[in-house]
Design an enzyme around this catalytic site. Structure first.
Site, PDB file in Angstrom:
ATOM      1  N   GLY A 197      80.689  16.851 106.868  1.00  0.00           N
ATOM      2  CA  GLY A 197      79.386  16.692 107.497  1.00  0.00           C
ATOM      3  C   GLY A 197      78.769  15.353 107.174  1.00  0.00           C
ATOM      4  O   GLY A 197      79.118  14.718 106.172  1.00  0.00           O
TER       5      GLY A 197
ATOM      6  N   GLN B 178      71.906   9.106 106.335  1.00  0.00           N
ATOM      7  CA  GLN B 178      72.913   8.566 105.405  1.00  0.00           C
ATOM      8  C   GLN B 178      73.424   7.197 105.846  1.00  0.00           C
ATOM      9  O   GLN B 178      74.002   6.465 105.052  1.00  0.00           O
ATOM     10  CB  GLN B 178      74.102   9.526 105.267  1.00  0.00           C
ATOM     11  CG  GLN B 178      73.783  10.792 104.470  1.00  0.00           C
ATOM     12  CD  GLN B 178      75.016  11.649 104.311  1.00  0.00           C
ATOM     13  OE1 GLN B 178      75.356  12.413 105.219  1.00  0.00           O
ATOM     14  NE2 GLN B 178      75.695  11.521 103.183  1.00  0.00           N
TER      15      GLN B 178
ATOM     16  N   CYS C 226      78.748  14.501  97.839  1.00  0.00           N
ATOM     17  CA  CYS C 226      78.057  13.836  98.941  1.00  0.00           C
ATOM     18  C   CYS C 226      78.526  12.388  99.033  1.00  0.00           C
ATOM     19  O   CYS C 226      78.697  11.730  98.011  1.00  0.00           O
ATOM     20  CB  CYS C 226      76.553  13.883  98.677  1.00  0.00           C
ATOM     21  SG  CYS C 226      75.546  13.193  99.998  1.00  0.00           S
ATOM     22  N   LEU C 227      78.710  11.903 100.261  1.00  0.00           N
ATOM     23  CA  LEU C 227      79.091  10.498 100.437  1.00  0.00           C
ATOM     24  C   LEU C 227      78.043   9.568  99.834  1.00  0.00           C
ATOM     25  O   LEU C 227      78.360   8.460  99.419  1.00  0.00           O
ATOM     26  CB  LEU C 227      79.232  10.169 101.930  1.00  0.00           C
ATOM     27  CG  LEU C 227      80.336  10.877 102.711  1.00  0.00           C
ATOM     28  CD1 LEU C 227      80.306  10.407 104.155  1.00  0.00           C
ATOM     29  CD2 LEU C 227      81.696  10.619 102.083  1.00  0.00           C
TER      30      LEU C 227
ATOM     31  N   HIS D 197      73.355  21.624 103.683  1.00  0.00           N
ATOM     32  CA  HIS D 197      73.451  20.347 102.973  1.00  0.00           C
ATOM     33  C   HIS D 197      72.991  19.204 103.894  1.00  0.00           C
ATOM     34  O   HIS D 197      72.212  18.338 103.485  1.00  0.00           O
ATOM     35  CB  HIS D 197      74.907  20.137 102.521  1.00  0.00           C
ATOM     36  CG  HIS D 197      75.174  18.829 101.837  1.00  0.00           C
ATOM     37  ND1 HIS D 197      75.511  18.743 100.506  1.00  0.00           N
ATOM     38  CD2 HIS D 197      75.177  17.550 102.305  1.00  0.00           C
ATOM     39  CE1 HIS D 197      75.692  17.473 100.177  1.00  0.00           C
ATOM     40  NE2 HIS D 197      75.505  16.724 101.250  1.00  0.00           N
ATOM     41  N   GLU D 198      73.447  19.236 105.157  1.00  0.00           N
ATOM     42  CA  GLU D 198      73.111  18.141 106.082  1.00  0.00           C
ATOM     43  C   GLU D 198      71.651  18.195 106.515  1.00  0.00           C
ATOM     44  O   GLU D 198      70.996  17.148 106.627  1.00  0.00           O
ATOM     45  CB  GLU D 198      74.037  18.170 107.306  1.00  0.00           C
ATOM     46  CG  GLU D 198      75.520  18.010 107.002  1.00  0.00           C
ATOM     47  CD  GLU D 198      75.854  16.858 106.073  1.00  0.00           C
ATOM     48  OE1 GLU D 198      75.122  15.852 106.063  1.00  0.00           O
ATOM     49  OE2 GLU D 198      76.851  16.975 105.329  1.00  0.00           O
TER      50      GLU D 198
ATOM     51  N   HIS E 166      69.363  16.500 104.181  1.00  0.00           N
ATOM     52  CA  HIS E 166      69.263  15.041 104.325  1.00  0.00           C
ATOM     53  C   HIS E 166      68.135  14.656 105.293  1.00  0.00           C
ATOM     54  O   HIS E 166      67.460  13.641 105.101  1.00  0.00           O
ATOM     55  CB  HIS E 166      70.572  14.455 104.868  1.00  0.00           C
ATOM     56  CG  HIS E 166      71.645  14.273 103.832  1.00  0.00           C
ATOM     57  ND1 HIS E 166      71.491  13.467 102.736  1.00  0.00           N
ATOM     58  CD2 HIS E 166      72.897  14.790 103.747  1.00  0.00           C
ATOM     59  CE1 HIS E 166      72.607  13.489 102.010  1.00  0.00           C
ATOM     60  NE2 HIS E 166      73.475  14.290 102.592  1.00  0.00           N
TER      61      HIS E 166
END
Lengths: 173, 167
Positions: free
Chosen positions: B47, B52, B96-97, B138-139, B142
């Site tokens: 995702g 991000q 997470c990225l 999670h997304e 953000h």
């Protein structure tokens, strides 16, 4: 570039140990890395990566006044280490049973033979003096897959040791 | 197509809330394509959210179908997503990225119903479970300026919280 040292400190627990120790390290220009600290059997234990631009003896001299005032055993080792080298666990294993000698040896022996690389282990003795209960949590990497670990744990059931295994399926988002 | 730069915490902009999407034009569709190309450039990434990559709009992409054991709606473009139903809670490991070299345990609802517009602006309804539900939550975090670091729970001392290993 500063070298990494592993500090080991152990002594009777009391409030303020971490604050006093890290203050002394900060004043000496040290940089802290990864650390594990916990109370074990009434003792406070610290394993601490410290970046320091000097020799082990000099670092020891920085800490010794504080560790002596807190009555802590101190050990300093220069280590070959780096940050940002975490290995990701892919399995978590929980173990419990009536406490007796040999549980850790039997369980970790069987798991090691089945390809487990332990990354993190914490254990505790709960219950009471008359009837102690041993509890252990392990996170690790299953180099030979989960099934071989399951088979190893199966054999533990017959020895009065309860085990559970769950895969750690880390989400990256 | 382009791979976009990923913002990494402690960049403070990752903590800001994103704005509602109102324009579904070609530029927006191109951005969605670039965002997914960026996601796919990170091995195992399921995702990604627009903030991000520094675009503060309520857009997230989720696709957990790469692992067949995960129940999945396939590739989802989630524009202005809203979770309308939650059920159950479970702890799971997340990374997470935008937070390299760290993973931690987070509590998430185990099944959710979600409404979101697609890339054309048409409202869709999805039911998500387990790993996919976790990825969606999670997304969406953000989009509200939240990272999994804001929701960490202890790694320690949880005995048999999940399914018990069968004897």
């Amino acid at each position: 570039m500063a070298k990494w040292f592993m500090l080991t400190l152990v002594g009777e627990d009391r409030p303020g140990i971490v604050a006093k120790l890290t203050h002394a390290l900060f004043e000496a220009g040290c940089n802290l890395g990864e650390a594990s600290m916990m109370r074990l059997g009434g003792n406070f234990t610290m394993m601490l990566m410290v970046g320091f631009d000097g020799k082990a003896k000099a670092l020891n001299d920085v800490i010794a006044p504080v560790s002596e005032s807190l009555n802590l055993h101190l050990h300093v080792d220069e280590i070959n280490a780096a940050l940002h080298t975490h290995l990701e666990p892919d399995v978590r294993i929980s173990v419990y049973g009536a406490d007796r000698t040999g549980i850790v040896s039997e369980v970790t022996g069987a798991l090691a033979e089945s390809g487990l690389h332990i990354l993190d282990l914490e254990s505790d003795v709960a219950g009471s003096t008359e009837s102690p209960l041993y509890i252990m949590h392990i996170e690790g990497h299953a180099a030979e897959g989960i099934d071989s670990l399951r088979a190893a744990l199966n054999l533990m059931q017959d020895r009065g040791i309860e085990t559970s295994l769950e895969e750690i399926d880390t989400l990256l988002g | 197509m382009a791979i976009l730069d990923i913002l990494v915490f402690p960049d403070p902009v990752l903590k800001q809330a994103s704005e509602t999407v109102t324009v579904f034009d070609d530029e927006f569709k191109q951005f969605i394509a670039d965002l997914d190309e960026t996601r796919l450039s990170a091995p195992g990434c399921v995702g990604i959210a627009a903030p991000q990559v520094g675009r503060f709009q309520r857009v997230a992409l989720v696709d957990v179908s790469g692992n067949p054991k995960h129940k999945s709606n396939g590739y989802m473009v989630l524009v202005n997503p809203e979770i309308v139903e939650w059920e159950g809670y479970k702890k799971g490991r997340e990374g997470c990225l935008s937070v390299p070299d760290y993973t931690g345990n987070v509590m998430r609802a185990t099944s959710i119903v979600l409404e979101a517009q697609d890339v054309e602006g048409v409202t869709q309804r999805y039911e998500c479970e387990g790993f996919e539900a976790r990825a969606v939550q999670h997304e969406i975090d953000h989009l509200d300026g939240l990272l999994f670091l804001d929701r960490l729970v202890s790694r320690r001392n949880d005995l048999f919280e999940r399914k018990v290993y069968k004897k």
